[in-house]
Design an enzyme around this catalytic site. Sequence first.
Site, PDB file in Angstrom:
ATOM      1  CG  ASP A  13      -1.864  -1.200   1.224  1.00 45.24           C
ATOM      2  OD1 ASP A  13      -2.191  -1.703   0.140  1.00 45.24           O
ATOM      3  OD2 ASP A  13      -2.239  -1.651   2.328  1.00 45.24           O
ATOM      4  CE  LYS A  16       2.380  -2.534  -4.316  1.00 45.04           C
ATOM      5  NZ  LYS A  16       2.021  -2.101  -2.956  1.00 45.04           N
ATOM      6  N   GLY A  40      -4.527  -4.392  -3.713  1.00 45.82           N
ATOM      7  CA  GLY A  40      -5.513  -3.369  -4.071  1.00 45.82           C
ATOM      8  C   GLY A  40      -4.724  -2.159  -4.487  1.00 45.82           C
ATOM      9  CG  HIS A  41      -2.061  -2.346  -7.018  1.00 44.51           C
ATOM     10  ND1 HIS A  41      -1.392  -3.158  -7.890  1.00 44.51           N
ATOM     11  CD2 HIS A  41      -1.648  -2.718  -5.778  1.00 44.51           C
ATOM     12  CE1 HIS A  41      -0.613  -3.986  -7.205  1.00 44.51           C
ATOM     13  NE2 HIS A  41      -0.761  -3.736  -5.934  1.00 44.51           N
ATOM     14  CD  GLN A 221       0.838  -8.970  -2.707  1.00 50.05           C
ATOM     15  OE1 GLN A 221       1.484  -9.544  -3.561  1.00 50.05           O
ATOM     16  NE2 GLN A 221      -0.423  -8.668  -2.892  1.00 50.05           N
TER      17      GLN A 221
HETATM   18  P1  GDP Z   1      -0.778   0.257  -3.508  1.00 48.25           P
HETATM   19  O1  GDP Z   1      -1.327  -1.036  -3.006  1.00 48.25           O
HETATM   20  O2  GDP Z   1       0.675   0.388  -3.248  1.00 48.25           O
HETATM   21  O3  GDP Z   1      -1.126   0.526  -4.948  1.00 48.25           O
HETATM   22  O4  GDP Z   1      -1.471   1.394  -2.645  1.00 48.25           O
HETATM   23  P2  GDP Z   1      -3.051   1.515  -2.280  1.00 48.25           P
HETATM   24  O5  GDP Z   1      -3.787   1.954  -3.476  1.00 48.25           O
HETATM   25  O6  GDP Z   1      -3.518   0.279  -1.596  1.00 48.25           O
HETATM   26  O7  GDP Z   1      -2.999   2.615  -1.151  1.00 48.25           O
HETATM   27  C1  GDP Z   1      -2.486   3.886  -1.400  1.00 48.25           C
HETATM   28  C2  GDP Z   1      -3.574   4.915  -1.088  1.00 48.25           C
HETATM   29  O8  GDP Z   1      -3.002   6.194  -1.015  1.00 48.25           O
HETATM   30  C3  GDP Z   1      -4.639   5.001  -2.166  1.00 48.25           C
HETATM   31  O9  GDP Z   1      -5.845   5.375  -1.575  1.00 48.25           O
HETATM   32  C4  GDP Z   1      -4.108   6.128  -3.069  1.00 48.25           C
HETATM   33  O10 GDP Z   1      -5.152   6.782  -3.784  1.00 48.25           O
HETATM   34  C5  GDP Z   1      -3.501   7.036  -2.055  1.00 48.25           C
HETATM   35  N1  GDP Z   1      -2.350   7.822  -2.506  1.00 48.25           N
HETATM   36  C6  GDP Z   1      -1.346   7.460  -3.341  1.00 48.25           C
HETATM   37  N2  GDP Z   1      -0.420   8.435  -3.422  1.00 48.25           N
HETATM   38  C7  GDP Z   1      -0.841   9.430  -2.601  1.00 48.25           C
HETATM   39  C8  GDP Z   1      -0.306  10.696  -2.211  1.00 48.25           C
HETATM   40  O11 GDP Z   1       0.783  11.097  -2.624  1.00 48.25           O
HETATM   41  N3  GDP Z   1      -1.033  11.431  -1.315  1.00 48.25           N
HETATM   42  C9  GDP Z   1      -2.217  11.003  -0.815  1.00 48.25           C
HETATM   43  N4  GDP Z   1      -2.864  11.771   0.055  1.00 48.25           N
HETATM   44  N5  GDP Z   1      -2.760   9.817  -1.166  1.00 48.25           N
HETATM   45  C10 GDP Z   1      -2.072   9.038  -2.028  1.00 48.25           C
HETATM   46  P1  IMO Z   2      -0.826  -4.277  -2.208  1.00 49.80           P
HETATM   47  O1  IMO Z   2      -0.360  -4.831  -3.524  1.00 49.80           O
HETATM   48  C1  IMO Z   2      -0.904  -4.587   2.146  1.00 49.80           C
HETATM   49  C2  IMO Z   2      -0.766  -8.626   3.824  1.00 49.80           C
HETATM   50  C3  IMO Z   2      -2.032  -9.037   4.549  1.00 49.80           C
HETATM   51  C4  IMO Z   2      -1.431  -9.966   5.595  1.00 49.80           C
HETATM   52  C5  IMO Z   2      -0.325 -10.672   4.809  1.00 49.80           C
HETATM   53  C6  IMO Z   2      -0.726 -12.034   4.236  1.00 49.80           C
HETATM   54  O2  IMO Z   2      -2.139  -3.600  -2.273  1.00 49.80           O
HETATM   55  O3  IMO Z   2       0.235  -3.442  -1.575  1.00 49.80           O
HETATM   56  P2  IMO Z   2      -2.253 -12.724   2.176  1.00 49.80           P
HETATM   57  O4  IMO Z   2      -3.714 -12.497   1.921  1.00 49.80           O
HETATM   58  O5  IMO Z   2      -1.363 -12.179   1.113  1.00 49.80           O
HETATM   59  O6  IMO Z   2      -1.918 -14.148   2.486  1.00 49.80           O
HETATM   60  O7  IMO Z   2      -1.951 -11.913   3.540  1.00 49.80           O
HETATM   61  O8  IMO Z   2       0.030  -9.811   3.750  1.00 49.80           O
HETATM   62  N1  IMO Z   2      -0.975  -8.150   2.426  1.00 49.80           N
HETATM   63  C7  IMO Z   2      -0.980  -6.865   2.070  1.00 49.80           C
HETATM   64  N2  IMO Z   2      -0.881  -5.747   2.816  1.00 49.80           N
HETATM   65  N3  IMO Z   2      -1.000  -4.496   0.797  1.00 49.80           N
HETATM   66  C8  IMO Z   2      -1.083  -5.611   0.037  1.00 49.80           C
HETATM   67  O9  IMO Z   2      -1.069  -5.578  -1.308  1.00 49.80           O
HETATM   68  C9  IMO Z   2      -1.103  -6.870   0.673  1.00 49.80           C
HETATM   69  N4  IMO Z   2      -1.200  -8.139   0.233  1.00 49.80           N
HETATM   70  C10 IMO Z   2      -1.098  -8.919   1.314  1.00 49.80           C
HETATM   71  O10 IMO Z   2      -2.676  -7.930   5.114  1.00 49.80           O
HETATM   72  O11 IMO Z   2      -0.833  -9.214   6.608  1.00 49.80           O
HETATM   73 MG    MG Z   3      -2.872  -1.735  -1.793  1.00 50.67          MG
END
Ligand code: GDP
Ligand code: IMO
Ligand code: MG
Length: 416
Positions: A13, A16, A40-41, A221
């Site tokens: 998270d 990415k 979840g991207h 991840q």
């Molecule tokens: P990922 O799994 O690495 O793709 O990240 P996620 O999408 O799960 O979580 C990142 C969250 O931060 C999402 O809600 C994005 O919309 C948000 N986000 C990404 N970059 C920024 C930023 O620079 N500032 C803020 N406030 N939110 C951001």
């Molecule tokens: P993105 O790509 C954050 C964490 C889960 C748990 C551990 C194992 O959005 O960054 P799993 O279901 O993979 O067996 O869970 O890994 N986890 C993540 N945490 N972002 C993710 O993906 C994750 N994918 C798995 O919360 O701690």
């Molecule tokens: Mg994510």
Amino acid sequence: MTVNIALGLQWGDEGKGKIIDYLTRSAHVVVRAAGGANAGHTIKVQGKKYVLHLIPSGIVHPETRCLMGGGMVVDPMGLLDEVSELEAAGISRVWERLGIAPCAHMILPWHRAVERARESRPDAIGTTLRGIGPCYESKASRFGLPLALLAHEDELILRLTRLREDLLPLMEPASEIPSVEEVLALLAPCAAKIVPRFTNVTQEIVDAEKAQNTILLEGAQGSLLDLTHGTYPYVTSSSTITGGILSGCGVGPSLVSDTFGVVKAYTTRVGNGPFPTEIDGPVGEELARAGHEFGATTGRPRRCGWLDIVALRHTIHLTGTTALALTKVDVLEVVDTVKVCTAYRLPDGTVTDVYPADPYILQDVTPIYESFPSWRSSQGLEDENLHRYVDFVAEQTQTPIRVLSFGPDRSQTIDR
Ligand code: GDP
Ligand code: IMO
Ligand code: MG
């Protein structure tokens, strides 16, 4: 011409999705390497939000070819739903632009039933309950089902029967366990959509490279969730570092130019496991609120903490990161003082700036912090305090910060 990698350097998270979408402006092909719908991207373009779980984060650009690598674990029904949602949101020609490696494995309802049983115990990992771990176990045990079997019905029936027998003793006794016939019925419409999208991902990458195209390999991840090098056992079941990305996409390291490590300006973690810089109390809650730190997949609240340079240096080494993308610098505006961990005090009192080789020590280290006054990111790097923080991170990690993100929207990004 160029193959680059983008991956997460913390516990996932990091942003990415946003950074990969941003880098895709100059990429022709984006390849997701591993993992499944545990990811979840999130991508935001002109206020419109897209959340991707299986489909590569290049899909929002209308011309990009998006490939799903053989290291992935794919719920076929989930893939159909995700494509439908994207098409309903106005993304064009999703199926046509998608290529799928037939050696990626299928997540079936039985895998999720096994995981539910395990995660109901007191020693739960806190997984996403998407069946990821049990599916990779089936793959390693050789009872798994590659997507390729969707094109071979007799073998599919045989393998489904074997897998169900194998997993039956591991499932929740009370849960409804679908029969082989029921699973076959679920898979039939998936086969019709997925089989025509099968491709040789390795060949596509090599051909694209020869045709002077730019290819981006997408990690999911984070490096600290890597099965081998992460905070075991609180990790995911795939290799999330560069080696795993290359293996998942099916290419060697000689093609790669840059590896972009995506780092949040603070740290979050979902699920259980050690987290040295975790902030308890109101400051952590304030960061969670300002950063909307709720899982994009499960909606669970993310634990928040300060940036951990000790861990970051380690993941930069694990991944061969050549450039950083620093995200969510805007969120730190809500605090007066920003802290960064630069060393750990070990249980025996010694201080080290080297990440412990023994993952079980991590829960007993005490972080040592440096403090910085906060900033107003609307002024970008004109704000001296932000500039100082960014320079400090680059200097401490000996890695240039090439992308700075100060909001969720594609436009809220600075190239350096
Ligand atoms: P990922 O799994 O690495 O793709 O990240 P996620 O999408 O799960 O979580 C990142 C969250 O931060 C999402 O809600 C994005 O919309 C948000 N986000 C990404 N970059 C920024 C930023 O620079 N500032 C803020 N406030 N939110 C951001
Ligand atoms: P993105 O790509 C954050 C964490 C889960 C748990 C551990 C194992 O959005 O960054 P799993 O279901 O993979 O067996 O869970 O890994 N986890 C993540 N945490 N972002 C993710 O993906 C994750 N994918 C798995 O919360 O701690
Ligand atoms: Mg994510």
